[in-house]
Design an enzyme around this catalytic site. Structure first.
Site, PDB file in Angstrom:
ATOM      1  CG  HIS A 315      -2.049   0.958   1.100  1.00 11.05           C
ATOM      2  ND1 HIS A 315      -1.934   2.285   1.434  1.00 11.05           N
ATOM      3  CD2 HIS A 315      -3.297   0.768   0.630  1.00 11.05           C
ATOM      4  CE1 HIS A 315      -3.082   2.870   1.181  1.00 11.05           C
ATOM      5  NE2 HIS A 315      -3.935   1.982   0.695  1.00 11.05           N
ATOM      6  CG  ASP A 373      -8.668  -4.562  -2.693  1.00  9.80           C
ATOM      7  OD1 ASP A 373      -9.857  -4.512  -2.367  1.00  9.80           O
ATOM      8  OD2 ASP A 373      -8.057  -3.633  -3.242  1.00  9.80           O
TER       9      ASP A 373
HETATM   10  N1  ACO Z   1       4.170  -7.417  -4.910  1.00  8.33           N
HETATM   11  C1  ACO Z   1       5.516  -7.411  -5.076  1.00  8.33           C
HETATM   12  N2  ACO Z   1       6.314  -6.344  -4.910  1.00  8.33           N
HETATM   13  C2  ACO Z   1       5.693  -5.217  -4.520  1.00  8.33           C
HETATM   14  C3  ACO Z   1       4.300  -5.140  -4.316  1.00  8.33           C
HETATM   15  C4  ACO Z   1       3.533  -6.308  -4.520  1.00  8.33           C
HETATM   16  N3  ACO Z   1       2.199  -6.299  -4.338  1.00  8.33           N
HETATM   17  N4  ACO Z   1       3.965  -3.878  -3.957  1.00  8.33           N
HETATM   18  C5  ACO Z   1       5.128  -3.168  -3.936  1.00  8.33           C
HETATM   19  N5  ACO Z   1       6.169  -3.982  -4.274  1.00  8.33           N
HETATM   20  C6  ACO Z   1       7.581  -3.629  -4.303  1.00  8.33           C
HETATM   21  C7  ACO Z   1       7.920  -2.711  -5.467  1.00  8.33           C
HETATM   22  O1  ACO Z   1       8.260  -3.465  -6.622  1.00  8.33           O
HETATM   23  C8  ACO Z   1       9.079  -1.932  -4.911  1.00  8.33           C
HETATM   24  O2  ACO Z   1      10.216  -2.769  -4.940  1.00  8.33           O
HETATM   25  P1  ACO Z   1      11.688  -2.105  -5.188  1.00  8.33           P
HETATM   26  O3  ACO Z   1      11.908  -1.176  -4.031  1.00  8.33           O
HETATM   27  O4  ACO Z   1      12.613  -3.264  -5.216  1.00  8.33           O
HETATM   28  O5  ACO Z   1      11.614  -1.377  -6.506  1.00  8.33           O
HETATM   29  C9  ACO Z   1       8.709  -1.748  -3.434  1.00  8.33           C
HETATM   30  O6  ACO Z   1       7.841  -2.874  -3.113  1.00  8.33           O
HETATM   31  C10 ACO Z   1       7.984  -0.453  -3.113  1.00  8.33           C
HETATM   32  O7  ACO Z   1       6.800  -0.408  -3.880  1.00  8.33           O
HETATM   33  P2  ACO Z   1       6.231   0.851  -4.629  1.00  8.33           P
HETATM   34  O8  ACO Z   1       5.895   0.442  -6.027  1.00  8.33           O
HETATM   35  O9  ACO Z   1       7.109   2.038  -4.431  1.00  8.33           O
HETATM   36  O10 ACO Z   1       4.918   1.090  -3.829  1.00  8.33           O
HETATM   37  P3  ACO Z   1       3.771   2.056  -4.253  1.00  8.33           P
HETATM   38  O11 ACO Z   1       3.404   2.809  -3.049  1.00  8.33           O
HETATM   39  O12 ACO Z   1       4.122   2.844  -5.469  1.00  8.33           O
HETATM   40  O13 ACO Z   1       2.607   1.065  -4.696  1.00  8.33           O
HETATM   41  C11 ACO Z   1       0.713  -0.335  -4.639  1.00  8.33           C
HETATM   42  C12 ACO Z   1       1.555   0.696  -3.878  1.00  8.33           C
HETATM   43  C13 ACO Z   1       0.293   0.232  -5.996  1.00  8.33           C
HETATM   44  C14 ACO Z   1      -0.556  -0.609  -3.835  1.00  8.33           C
HETATM   45  C15 ACO Z   1       1.550  -1.614  -4.819  1.00  8.33           C
HETATM   46  O14 ACO Z   1       1.924  -2.119  -3.545  1.00  8.33           O
HETATM   47  C16 ACO Z   1       0.811  -2.684  -5.611  1.00  8.33           C
HETATM   48  O15 ACO Z   1       0.789  -2.637  -6.834  1.00  8.33           O
HETATM   49  N6  ACO Z   1       0.157  -3.692  -4.904  1.00  8.33           N
HETATM   50  C17 ACO Z   1      -0.583  -4.713  -5.581  1.00  8.33           C
HETATM   51  C18 ACO Z   1      -1.924  -4.184  -6.038  1.00  8.33           C
HETATM   52  C19 ACO Z   1      -2.887  -3.965  -4.899  1.00  8.33           C
HETATM   53  O16 ACO Z   1      -3.106  -4.845  -4.060  1.00  8.33           O
HETATM   54  N7  ACO Z   1      -3.528  -2.791  -4.908  1.00  8.33           N
HETATM   55  C20 ACO Z   1      -4.538  -2.440  -3.920  1.00  8.33           C
HETATM   56  C21 ACO Z   1      -4.097  -1.285  -3.094  1.00  8.33           C
HETATM   57  S1  ACO Z   1      -5.298  -0.958  -1.852  1.00  8.33           S
HETATM   58  C22 ACO Z   1      -6.532  -0.178  -2.687  1.00  8.33           C
HETATM   59  O17 ACO Z   1      -6.387   0.450  -3.693  1.00  8.33           O
HETATM   60  C23 ACO Z   1      -7.835  -0.380  -2.098  1.00  8.33           C
END
Ligand code: ACO
Length: 439
Positions: A315, A373
């Site tokens: 998140h 989710d």
């Molecule tokens: N699976 C694997 N790796 C992940 C995930 C994940 N679900 N989420 C983040 N990471 C990793 C990124 O690749 C990044 O790795 P790095 O530092 O090696 O490059 C690190 O964790 C930081 O992640 P960011 O992309 O900077 O996090 P951001 O805040 O931009 O993204 C998000 C948040 C979009 C929710 C992301 O975690 C994601 O895509 N999750 C999966 C989709 C999801 O469940 N969305 C629902 C969110 S809740 C809602 O909207 C109700």
């Protein structure tokens, strides 16, 4: 020092631009909760620079009194009330009142509010004809986006956004009609007759009725499922300045009507990184298929070149746990028990996946925890919702948050058109070359 953002702050941060004699003095604003924020509105005028923040993770785009999140502590408050207390003790309509008007209603206020919402749940009969233009296999989010956007064609007075009474009427219409639009998007996709709303049912039960009832059969109410639905709606009702809410605010900042703004929010919510995640979680679990494939899947997630994510994890703000995920997990058990589902392979798989991920350094070091989710898809599936309806249901709940945020924004004297800047990395200025002389 403590001051509200509205009062003049005594403390400033200073930025000095190397190689110049330019300095900017940035007032530090304090809200009622959360870290101070540096007010950069005069930064460019004073220092000749502006800020770079892709994804706006370090930027407060507005002042708001509606929802507060502390991502490190796993705290979520609606108007100051913890989400756990609201999910346990309140109802969705009471939460809707709270989000819209700022306080919990008295009995008389609640009676009036419920009456106002209930009395607006029918759609104009001409709106019904829109459905004939949609393909049967249209994604219900596409239908929601289209129908909600088109509502302004039926309520032209909604463009009078500077009239508080018109704003409130639009808010009532949106909250009242979105369950009908959502349920009809589903009924159309399966070829069943549309069920008209029933004013004798609660908000959540009426939605379940419009989704599940058919004219030849008597409808059987189920208080456990009604409560679960109500709780799911409460948990999704608002979440401060997330992608879809910011979209609603950005569209609204131009003076667009509320139906157009909420349609924009629906479009933003559709993406798998946001509201589409609950649908994506079930797809992911189905693809993994069996616990014995979890290890391979986790290795794929950790491989940067694969672009595979563990859906329902991570998140932007929660870096400890998502408080909604815990309530959702509890609700999940209650629903499965009520429905007599003893062994749900998807739930077993989800729990094993969660356990393995929470022990894996990749997820631990990045502070990736289950979000709301991760479990919501399993509950909704058990309740009979097809996966394509998961995100529409989220949109139904979030409509209340979107319209509350929109109302707050329009009434805010600081509101101005949202217009981010950019760090330009394209070609410098150059002269046009005639086509015959190129290459
Ligand atoms: N699976 C694997 N790796 C992940 C995930 C994940 N679900 N989420 C983040 N990471 C990793 C990124 O690749 C990044 O790795 P790095 O530092 O090696 O490059 C690190 O964790 C930081 O992640 P960011 O992309 O900077 O996090 P951001 O805040 O931009 O993204 C998000 C948040 C979009 C929710 C992301 O975690 C994601 O895509 N999750 C999966 C989709 C999801 O469940 N969305 C629902 C969110 S809740 C809602 O909207 C109700």
């Amino acid at each position: 020092m403590s001051s509200t953002a509205a009062s003049a702050p005594a403390v400033h941060a200073t930025i000095t631009i190397p190689g110049t004699n330019k300095t900017a003095s940035l007032p530090l604003l304090s809200g009622t909760l959360g870290p101070q924020v540096a007010d950069i509105r005069k930064l460019q005028a004073q220092a000749g620079i502006f800020t770079f923040d892709p994804g706006y993770g370090e930027t407060a785009s507005c002042e708001s009194k509606i929802t507060y999140i502390d991502g490190d502590e796993g705290v979520l408050l609606y108007r100051g009330y913890p989400i756990t207390q609201l999910a346990e003790k309140s109802t969705f309509l009471e939460v809707a009142y709270l989000l819209l008007f700022g306080e919990l209603p008295t009995e008389a206020q609640f009676k009036d509010f419920s009456h106002g919402i209930t009395m607006h749940s029918m759609l104009h009969e001409q709106i019904r004809r829109f459905w004939e233009g949609f393909r049967r296999d249209a994604h219900p989010m596409a239908v929601l986006c289209g129908v909600v956007g088109a509502m302004s064609a039926f309520y032209p007075e909604s463009v009078n956004i500077n009239d508080p009474r018109e704003r409130e009427i639009s808010a009532f219409r949106l909250i009242a009609k979105i369950p009908t639009i959502t349920a009809w998007a589903y009924k159309y996709s399966i070829g069943q007759p549309f069920m008209y709303p029933r004013n004798d049912l609660s908000y959540a039960e009426n939605f379940l009725y419009m989704m599940n009832a058919v004219p030849p059969e008597p409808y059987k109410k189920n208080p456990i499922l009604e409560r679960a639905m109500d709780r799911i709606l409460i948990l999704h009702a608002d979440h401060e300045q997330n992608a879809s809410t910011s979209t609603v605010r950005l569209a609204g900042s131009t003076g667009a009507n509320p139906f157009a703004c909420v349609a924009a929010g629906i479009a933003a919510l559709w993406g798998p990184a946001h509201g589409g995640a609950n649908e994506a979680v079930l797809k992911m679990l189905a693809e993994i298929g069996d616990k014995k494939h979890i290890k391979t899947f986790i290795s794929e997630v950790k491989d940067k070149n694969s672009h595979t994510k563990l859906m329902g994890f991570g998140h932007r703000v929660y870096k400890n746990y998502d408080p909604r995920a815990k309530i959702m997990q509890q609700t999940c058990y209650e629903v499965l028990e009520e429905l007599g589902i003893k062994d749900e392979p998807l739930l077993d798989l989800a729990m094993e996946l969660e356990k393995i991920a929470l022990e894996d350094d990749y997820f631990v070091s990045r502070k990736l925890y289950p979000n709301v989710d991760f479990y919501s898809g399993i509950i909704l599936k058990a309740m009979g919702f097809p996966t394509t309806m998961f995100t529409p249901l989220f949109a139904l709940a979030r409509t209340t948050g979107w319209i509350s945020q929109w109302m707050e924004m329009i009434a805010d004297p600081q509101n101005r058109i949202g217009r981010p800047r950019q760090l330009y990395t394209g070609a410098p200025q150059r002269d046009y070359v005639d086509i015959a002389r190129r290459g």
